[in-house]
Enzyme design. Structure first.
Site: not given
Ligand code: EPU
Length: 418
Positions: A23, A93, A117, A123-126, A327, A397
């Site tokens: 990551n 993702r 997933c 979501p990616i709204d942020q 989370i 992965r």
């Molecule tokens: N979220 C939103 N909107 C957004 C972005 C996030 O609602 O625009 C929510 C997510 O649905 C979740 C929370 O915010 O409930 C936190 O999600 P985050 O965005 O921090 O997760 P991510 O960036 O998609 C990364 C890691 C994940 C890890 C999470 C939490 C990478 C590539 N992936 O995902 O890693 O679980 O942070 O620490 O950095 C893994 O390696 O197995 C893995 C899933």
């Protein structure tokens, strides 16, 4: 498709090398789109997700060479192809991480929406809210997001939650924006800090990474760099649990205990000995493990990526553990599989009650995400008899040669081609 076969009951002793962090590597590879020349990264983990990111970057027009040491040359504006297609985004993702750099460097990007997933809606709204605040035109159609802006402008962005890849995308976008961007309620994960370090090496002006307020003073141009990826704290944490549950004694070579404070605290709470050594972290399991309660939180809280592995420890520990997954809403896919191995786990919404002290028994199991699959390998290490973990591509992965590393410390484990 390969499967992993584990014969339980061996005590892990010796040392296990920790690979570069998945990551950290994925966003850093995307950051290579930003400078005007080729960047070289060392200690890159040999993982399927890294290969997928390499493939995506090539589709965008990058030249990508090497494996453990990886050189990425970004395309010129003329040669860049600014679309991340569904066939790649749906398999990983983290592909969304090309969005910020593409818009910042080339003024435009079209990226497939990742959708849900196995572990939740995600979501990616942020990410999009941040880019819109920086002046980008964001449109959604046919399952794609189109983002356009000749030059992004600095803005103050208050995130609804500390999203890891959201912060990374916005930091990369803001690095080349005009003026100052402030990210409030930012993610504090070590991988976010590492990306800021990489961007600063390239010439960006970022301060506050590792805290919840990150300030980025935009610059006009970034330059290529060389950088070695930090060790993977989740891989290290996974092997730490392996040592604990097998009552082993393992040196995790290269692991950085300062990235694992919450995990180490819970290991100690369970009666495991953890010590920092010059070349890594030593984990010794001795007597009977005690139950520990866990609530997953953004860093520096207990990481969601270690929840499944700790659940295995709770299954064999003495007493009852309460685990709360705060989370992701659907990250208990390992529970029914652990149940088939004899675990006693009751789920109620986001809470899992684990009645420990169980002797697990080997079975054929499979999971639909990376960390859940890792937890099944751990369960196999302590179960009586043979465990077969199917759908190994999830493990590949995010864990480099997991079977070889565990075998090196005495586990009876092999990969079987089927
Ligand atoms: N979220 C939103 N909107 C957004 C972005 C996030 O609602 O625009 C929510 C997510 O649905 C979740 C929370 O915010 O409930 C936190 O999600 P985050 O965005 O921090 O997760 P991510 O960036 O998609 C990364 C890691 C994940 C890890 C999470 C939490 C990478 C590539 N992936 O995902 O890693 O679980 O942070 O620490 O950095 C893994 O390696 O197995 C893995 C899933």
């Amino acid at each position: 498709m390969d499967k992993i076969v584990v014969e339980g009951g061996s005590r892990l002793v010796g040392s296990i090398p920790v690979s570069g962090a998945k990551n950290a590597a994925l966003p850093i590879m995307c950051a290579a789109l930003l400078p005007t020349g080729a960047s070289t990264f060392k200690n890159v983990p040999l993982l399927q997700d890294v290969a997928t990111m390499g493939k995506l970057l090539r589709r965008l027009g990058c030249e990508v060479d090497g494996k453990r040491t990886l050189t990425i040359a970004p395309p010129t504006a003329k040669k860049a192809k600014l679309e991340a297609p569904y066939d790649l985004v749906k398999t990983m993702r983290a592909s969304i991480l090309v969005l910020g750099p593409l818009v910042a460097r080339f003024g435009r990007a079209r990226v497939s929406l990742p959708g849900g997933c196995a572990i939740g809606a995600r979501p990616i709204d942020q990410h999009l809210k941040g880019l819109a605040a920086m002046g980008a035109k964001v449109t959604l159609d046919h399952g794609y997001v189109d983002v356009e802006c000749k030059r992004l402008k600095g803005a103050t962005i208050v995130l609804d939650m500390p999203t890891v890849t959201g912060c990374e995308n916005l930091m990369m976008a803001a690095a080349l924006a005009k003026g100052r961007t402030v990210l409030e309620n930012a993610a504090r994960e070590p991988e976010v800090e590492e990306l800021a370090l990489v961007l600063n090496k390239m010439g960006a002006r970022i301060s506050g990474a590792g805290t919840s307020v990150i300030t980025i003073e935009g610059v006009d141009e970034l330059g290529p760099i060389e950088h070695a990826i930090i060790p993977d704290r989740i891989e290290a944490g996974t092997f730490a649990v392996a040592a604990a549950i097998t009552r082993g004694d393992v040196l995790l070579e290269g692991a950085r205990p300062e990235h694992l404070d919450a995990v180490v605290a819970k290991l100690r709470g369970a009666g495991v000995h953890v010590s920092a050594e010059a070349d890594g972290m030593r984990v010794r399991g001795g007597g009977e493990l005690e139950a520990v309660d866990i609530t997953t939180q953004p860093h520096p809280g207990f990481p969601t990526d270690m929840q499944a592995q700790f659940m295995v420890m709770a299954c064999v520990a003495k007493g009852q553990s309460i685990i709360r997954e705060m989370i992701f809403e659907n990250r208990y896919m390992h529970v029914p599989e652990l149940g088939r191995m004899g675990a006693d786990i009751h789920i109620d919404g986001r809470t899992a009650v684990v009645r420990g002290g169980k002797k697990l028994s080997g079975a054929s199991v499979m999971a639909t995400d990376l960390r859940a699959s890792a937890s099944l390998v751990l369960a196999g290490l302590v179960a009586g008899g043979k465990t077969e973990v199917l759908r190994v591509y999830h493990l590949d992965r995010g864990y480099e040669s997991i079977e070889k590393k565990l075998r090196g410390a005495g586990a009876k484990i092999k990969r079987v081609k089927t």
